[in-house]
Design a protein around this motif. Structure first.
Motif, PDB file in Angstrom:
ATOM      1  N   LEU A 108      -1.511 -46.338  18.389  1.00  0.00           N
ATOM      2  CA  LEU A 108      -1.156 -45.826  17.074  1.00  0.00           C
ATOM      3  C   LEU A 108       0.353 -45.639  16.973  1.00  0.00           C
ATOM      4  O   LEU A 108       0.992 -45.157  17.921  1.00  0.00           O
ATOM      5  N   GLU A 109       0.907 -45.990  15.815  1.00  0.00           N
ATOM      6  CA  GLU A 109       2.343 -45.896  15.587  1.00  0.00           C
ATOM      7  C   GLU A 109       2.660 -44.723  14.667  1.00  0.00           C
ATOM      8  O   GLU A 109       1.822 -44.267  13.893  1.00  0.00           O
ATOM      9  N   ARG A 110       3.928 -44.275  14.734  1.00  0.00           N
ATOM     10  CA  ARG A 110       4.387 -43.199  13.867  1.00  0.00           C
ATOM     11  C   ARG A 110       4.678 -43.722  12.467  1.00  0.00           C
ATOM     12  O   ARG A 110       5.047 -44.883  12.281  1.00  0.00           O
ATOM     13  N   LYS A 111       4.574 -42.835  11.467  1.00  0.00           N
ATOM     14  CA  LYS A 111       4.997 -43.169  10.113  1.00  0.00           C
ATOM     15  C   LYS A 111       6.490 -42.927   9.951  1.00  0.00           C
ATOM     16  O   LYS A 111       7.166 -43.653   9.242  1.00  0.00           O
ATOM     17  N   ASP A 112       7.017 -41.912  10.622  1.00  0.00           N
ATOM     18  CA  ASP A 112       8.442 -41.627  10.615  1.00  0.00           C
ATOM     19  C   ASP A 112       8.783 -40.977  11.949  1.00  0.00           C
ATOM     20  O   ASP A 112       7.923 -40.770  12.810  1.00  0.00           O
ATOM     21  N   ILE A 113      10.067 -40.647  12.114  1.00  0.00           N
ATOM     22  CA  ILE A 113      10.526 -40.139  13.400  1.00  0.00           C
ATOM     23  C   ILE A 113       9.994 -38.741  13.696  1.00  0.00           C
ATOM     24  O   ILE A 113      10.042 -38.290  14.845  1.00  0.00           O
ATOM     25  N   PHE A 114       9.487 -38.036  12.675  1.00  0.00           N
ATOM     26  CA  PHE A 114       9.001 -36.683  12.891  1.00  0.00           C
ATOM     27  C   PHE A 114       7.495 -36.637  13.133  1.00  0.00           C
ATOM     28  O   PHE A 114       6.948 -35.565  13.362  1.00  0.00           O
ATOM     29  N   SER A 115       6.818 -37.745  13.048  1.00  0.00           N
ATOM     30  CA  SER A 115       5.377 -37.768  13.231  1.00  0.00           C
ATOM     31  C   SER A 115       5.027 -37.583  14.699  1.00  0.00           C
ATOM     32  O   SER A 115       5.691 -38.136  15.588  1.00  0.00           O
ATOM     33  N   ARG A 116       3.976 -36.802  14.925  1.00  0.00           N
ATOM     34  CA  ARG A 116       3.452 -36.615  16.280  1.00  0.00           C
ATOM     35  C   ARG A 116       2.175 -37.420  16.397  1.00  0.00           C
ATOM     36  O   ARG A 116       1.160 -37.115  15.780  1.00  0.00           O
ATOM     37  N   VAL A 117       2.253 -38.489  17.178  1.00  0.00           N
ATOM     38  CA  VAL A 117       1.164 -39.471  17.225  1.00  0.00           C
ATOM     39  C   VAL A 117       0.870 -39.822  18.669  1.00  0.00           C
ATOM     40  O   VAL A 117       1.784 -39.940  19.495  1.00  0.00           O
ATOM     41  N   LYS A 118      -0.395 -39.985  18.985  1.00  0.00           N
ATOM     42  CA  LYS A 118      -0.806 -40.567  20.249  1.00  0.00           C
ATOM     43  C   LYS A 118      -2.229 -41.092  20.087  1.00  0.00           C
ATOM     44  O   LYS A 118      -2.919 -40.795  19.113  1.00  0.00           O
ATOM     45  N   GLY A 119      -2.671 -41.867  21.045  1.00  0.00           N
ATOM     46  CA  GLY A 119      -4.014 -42.420  20.997  1.00  0.00           C
ATOM     47  C   GLY A 119      -4.034 -43.880  20.594  1.00  0.00           C
ATOM     48  O   GLY A 119      -2.989 -44.501  20.362  1.00  0.00           O
TER      49      GLY A 119
END
Length: 1003
Positions: A108-119
């Motif tokens: 999974l990718e981030r939408k912006d630099i502040f997004s917290r993403v994993k998985g």
């Protein structure tokens, strides 16, 4: 209306970010494609949801399919709104026929630099034209879709893509598929069969993604012929240790520059297991075989075990990547290997673990009391140190790493092959042996004059002198032989005098052995005193020397030799076009460094699977970088097609006209079926002189490899590079000095001999580096050194020919322009040329300054179009995009050939040998022409600035001085006496030889 549909099966997701405040999420997926969207059901409170739902999108206009993309958004659902959990974007190259579709797990990718993403999200995407399949009504689009990309690749017909999709359905399932080897045009692409390479991974934000991605399936998926954009260089703006890089400049913010400022700071949990004491025992004899097991979530590290030791000492370090840690507790368990039971446990809350940042001193280990399962204290204590750190920690290089271990675990012997190390290639010397004469040789037949030669050997290098046919018993050769030797000198110089007594029959007359440690060294061309060496009957006697003699042996003659170690040369161990070091062997001739080169190896994306493990395609990759005598090797990342290395290295630069080489390899020592050979994935070359001083270059380089089936993109490598100049004055002076040491011009080596010595040097370096731990294997060293660059290739010859034609096209354009002027095709231009012609005829002193001033103005004009990126592998320049299968078969053929009978083989090999020389000459001509173009192209910004300054100064001087005097001085200078000349090339020639050419971009 077209029946073509895009099918998307949403399989499931795992390891999602918790969003409900209770450590879980209620996830659903929204699919966006061509202005329509679908949504799955919501899985309540599940971080690893499974949907197995399939959706079909109608493709309204098949001609637009190559420009469309599929977006899959994962959201957390609550009563009032939805929260972003990650997204996946797939381009048209991922749309395959239904029969070839397999499930891929995409990070999974981030939408912006502040997004917290994993998985990861598991999807199965395919194209079908089955009319029986009906598409459900999509959800109303309430927000603009972000997946459309209307930029069409230049020269690509959209219709050909649709036709190739439909043609794929009509093929039989058992039809043999071939990989595309040409991407010339749409008509040619229609005639090719489908590709067998695996579907590429999607491009992600470099340096910010999760470490592990889903493994590509071992089944090959159909992909379409890649466009030239896939082979292009891509500039990125990652967040590194020093801050964000935008346009080559570092925006630090509140961050301070550190040791690892060119890579992303990766967090690790470090656990140092030091020792234990007073361990409990259940054995009557009081014996215990202890070892320690460190557990964090699903990852487990194990120390070695001791036999019958209650006070063991391990002193081992374990490092767990924080991105992979799925637990808030750390367990350190002491076990008994003999009885297979737990002796005690120490638990840590990871939120209470301290943070340590170098240059802080190492954390002091402490004694911890062992606990039982119920929390009661047990006998025994364990000394531990636990802290949070980064890859800059000094314990990191020798630590056990969680991202270097596969899910099924690897053996201890394989774990030693995954370490990151720095290597130094040995210092190489040229050994010059001059065989002068021999006297008093013992001949078995006194009635004949000998026809003798001298056989000289150092290690695997064997050379022979010519036959000496003399009417006396004293033979004379006066022949020089050259060898390569490496410090420390382990091999001896062995000589034997052989007599040709008959056809294919030689008789040994004597042996001599000389230790290279006793040979005189020189750094110039001074005369070396020759010596007489006594010959021995056997090689063992010659090896023993005077020490093995108990009594006076029979005299077997003597040999007159002149032997020295030439340290004034640079021993080439790589291609002359891609040399990373030009210093002589003798250290006293080395100059001060002029700069510092820093390299950050960030990550690789979309790597091609190189092996199969547990039924899935995967790779165990590492990177090797070579510059000068220093080789570096990153750690091996196990089971990942998108590995993150984040290793930073530095080199001192002594000459900007050198090349850095970075290669990516698959570790063949870990569960490989490739005969334990490390597979080549691709490499990148970067010439230092093409880098601007102080700028940080962050680019994603395509990894291109030429296979028997054609050129193939194996993935992308993301690098961060910075060249810092320490002395601009010294560096600018280098442009006017000879690139090679002075001995190469005083006593030059011929091309054939230099190429032979280079081959021997590569073998010596490969043998030495293969003895390290972990070893740099021979195939790695040869690939990095371009050991086979001298072999014949029709493709390379074509590429060099077109390079020459590209250079000559400027001359042809000038001729056409003059023709247009003479035929009055453009009357205004013709009148202006007539006026200029009259001015130059009546004022000839304006000719040269006008030309120089024109070059200065042209250079200023070209400054706006100067290259912004370093050079990279170019398939079109290498003529790899239109090579025929027959030419590829010839290039990958063995030498000698195995395709024809003996007579044809001999003629074919002779043709290849001659053509190889022509290929080299054509390449040299092309290089000189490209260096002329580099004068004003700003490929080397310092060289162009110097040339422009010279043009401007020359124009001013010529305007202010008498033209006749300048011509007289120039003529007298060109006709000056030989005593006024130097053996080294003049400054203009040295400046020209240092200019870059397009050889750096050649495959």
């Amino acid at each position: 209306m077209s029946d073509l549909k895009l099918g998307v099966e949403v399989v499931g997701a795992h390891n999602l970010v918790p969003k409900d405040g209770q450590g879980s999420s209620s996830a659903f997926v929204e699919l966006h494609f061509d202005g329509r969207k679908f949504r799955t059901t919501t899985k309540e409170k599940d971080l690893n949801p499974t949907w197995n739902e399939i959706f079909y999108f109608n493709i309204s206009d098949p001609s637009k399919l190559p420009n469309l993309a599929l977006d899959a958004f994962v959201y957390h659902h609550n009563t009032s709104s939805k929260h972003f959990l990650g997204k996946v974007r797939l381009t048209a190259t991922s749309f395959v026929p239904c029969s070839d579709a397999v499930v891929f797990h995409y990070p999974l990718e981030r939408k912006d630099i502040f997004s917290r993403v994993k998985g990861e999200l598991g999807l199965k995407v395919f194209v079908t034209d089955d009319p029986s399949i009906k598409s459900a009504d999509p959800l109303p689009v309430t927000e603009p879709s972000i997946n459309t990309d209307q930029h069409t690749t230049e020269g690509e017909a959209p219709v050909s893509f649709t036709r190739s999709v439909l043609n794929a359905f009509s093929r039989k399932k058992n039809e043999v598929r071939h990989t595309f080897h040409s991407i010339a045009d749409s008509k040619q692409a229609q005639q090719q069969n489908s590709s067998s390479s695996a579907a590429p991974q999607p491009t992600k934000g470099h340096g910010r993604n999760e470490t592990n991605s889903g493994l590509a399936a071992s089944k090959a998926a159909y992909v379409f012929a890649p466009s030239p954009v896939d082979y292009a260089l891509k500039e990125t703006s990652p967040f590194l240790g020093g801050g964000q890089v935008v346009g080559g400049r570092v925006i630090r913010g509140n961050k301070l520059a550190g040791t690892y400022d060119l890579v992303e700071q990766v967090g690790y949990l470090f656990v140092r297991v030091v020792k234990a004491r007073d361990l409990p025992t259940k054995d009557v004899a009081g014996s215990v075989d202890p070892y320690v097991e460190v557990r964090v979530g699903n990852y487990k590290g194990v120390t070695k075990h001791f036999i019958k030791n209650q006070d063991p000492e391990w002193n081992e370090v374990f490092a767990f990547a924080k991105d992979n840690v799925q637990s808030s507790f750390l367990e350190v368990v002491v076990k008994d290997k003999l009885a297979d039971h737990v002796l005690g446990t120490v638990r840590f809350d990871l939120h209470e673990v301290p943070q340590r940042v170098p240059p802080d001193s190492p954390l002091a280990p402490e004694w911890y009391r062992l606990e039982g399962k119920t929390g009661n204290k047990k006998k025994g204590e364990l000394m531990l140190a636990v802290w949070h750190g980064t890859q800059a920690d000094e314990a990191f290089p020798d630590a056990w790493l969680s991202d270097a271990i596969s899910s099924s675990g690897i053996s201890a012997t394989s774990a030693s092959q995954t370490r990151s190390k720095v290597y130094h290639s040995p210092r190489l010397w040229y050994v010059r042996v001059k065989v002068i004469e021999a006297q008093d040789l013992p001949l078995s037949d006194k009635s004949r004059f000998p026809e003798a030669y001298v056989r000289v050997q150092i290690g695997n290098q064997i050379l022979k002198t010519k036959l000496a046919q003399s009417r006396t018993m004293n033979l004379r050769w006066d022949q020089e032989l050259m060898f390569v030797a490496a410090e420390p000198f382990e091999e001896h110089l062995m000589l034997s005098v052989e007599d040709r007594v008959g056809p294919n029959k030689d008789e040994t007359l004597g042996h001599a052995v000389i230790s290279l440690n006793s040979v005189e060294k020189r750094a110039d061309d001074r005369h070396i005193r020759s010596m007489w060496y006594h010959l021995e009957r056997s090689m063992s006697s010659a090896m023993d020397g005077d020490q093995g003699k108990k009594e006076k042996d029979k005299f077997f003659g003597r040999l007159h030799l002149s032997v020295c170690l030439d340290g004034g040369y640079h021993v080439l161990d790589e291609s002359t076009y891609y040399s990373s070091d030009l210093r002589p062997t003798a250290k006293q001739l080395w100059k001060n460094s002029v700069g510092m080169l820093e390299l950050g190896i960030l990550n690789a994306d979309g790597l091609h699977p190189m092996k199969t493990r547990e039924g899935k395609g995967t790779s165990d990759t590492y990177c090797v970088a070579k510059y000068g005598h220093k080789w570096v090797r990153t750690r091996t990342i196990i089971d990942s097609l998108n590995p993150r290395y984040n290793d930073q290295y530095s080199w001192e630069v002594y000459d900007p006209a050198t090349v850095l080489t970075v290669g990516v390899f698959d570790n063949g020592q870990i569960n490989s079926s490739n005969g334990n050979k490390d597979s080549k994935i691709g490499k990148v070359r970067i010439r230092i002189s093409t880098l601007e001083t102080g700028r940080v270059y962050t680019h994603s380089y395509p990894l291109l490899m030429l296979h028997p089936s054609g050129v193939k993109k194996m993935g992308e490598l993301h690098l961060a590079i910075r060249f810092t100049c320490t002395s601009k004055a010294d560096m600018l002076q280098l442009y006017f000095k000879p690139p090679l040491p002075k001995m190469h011009y005083i006593k030059p080596l011929n091309i054939m001999e230099q190429e032979r010595l280079r081959h021997q040097a590569v073998n010596i370096v490969a043998a030495r580096l293969s003895r390290a731990e972990p070893p740099l294997r021979k195939e790695v060293v040869e690939f990095m050194s371009d050991a086979d660059s001298h072999l014949w290739s029709m493709r390379r010859s074509k590429a060099n020919f077109f390079r020459v034609m590209s250079f000559l096209s400027g001359v042809l354009s000038l001729g056409r322009w003059l023709g247009d002027v003479s035929t009055w095709k453009h009357p205004v231009t013709t009148v202006l040329v007539h006026i200029l012609f009259l001015l130059l005829v009546y004022f000839p002193e304006l000719i040269l300054p006008t030309i120089l001033l024109y070059m200065f103005v042209l250079g200023m004009w070209n400054w706006r179009f100067r290259p912004r990126y370093p050079p990279h592998m170019n398939t079109r320049l290498s003529h790899a995009d239109a090579v025929s299968p027959d030419e590829l078969d010839e290039e990958f053929d063995t030498f000698p050939t195995s395709r024809s009978p003996d007579v044809v083989r001999f003629r074919y090999d002779r043709l290849r040998s001659v053509a190889g020389k022509i290929q080299t000459v054509v390449g040299d001509i092309a290089t000189q022409g490209e260096r002329l173009q580099a004068l004003l192209s700003w490929r080397d910004p310092r060289a162009t600035a110097i040339f422009m300054a010279i043009c401007l100064a020359g124009a001013i001087v010529l305007y202010l001085s008498s033209f006749q005097m300048v011509v007289v001085l120039a003529g007298f200078y060109l006709m000056r006496h030989p005593n006024l000349r130097q053996k080294a090339p003049p400054a203009p020639v040295n400046f020209f030889r240092r200019l870059p050419a397009l050889t750096d971009s050649m495959l």
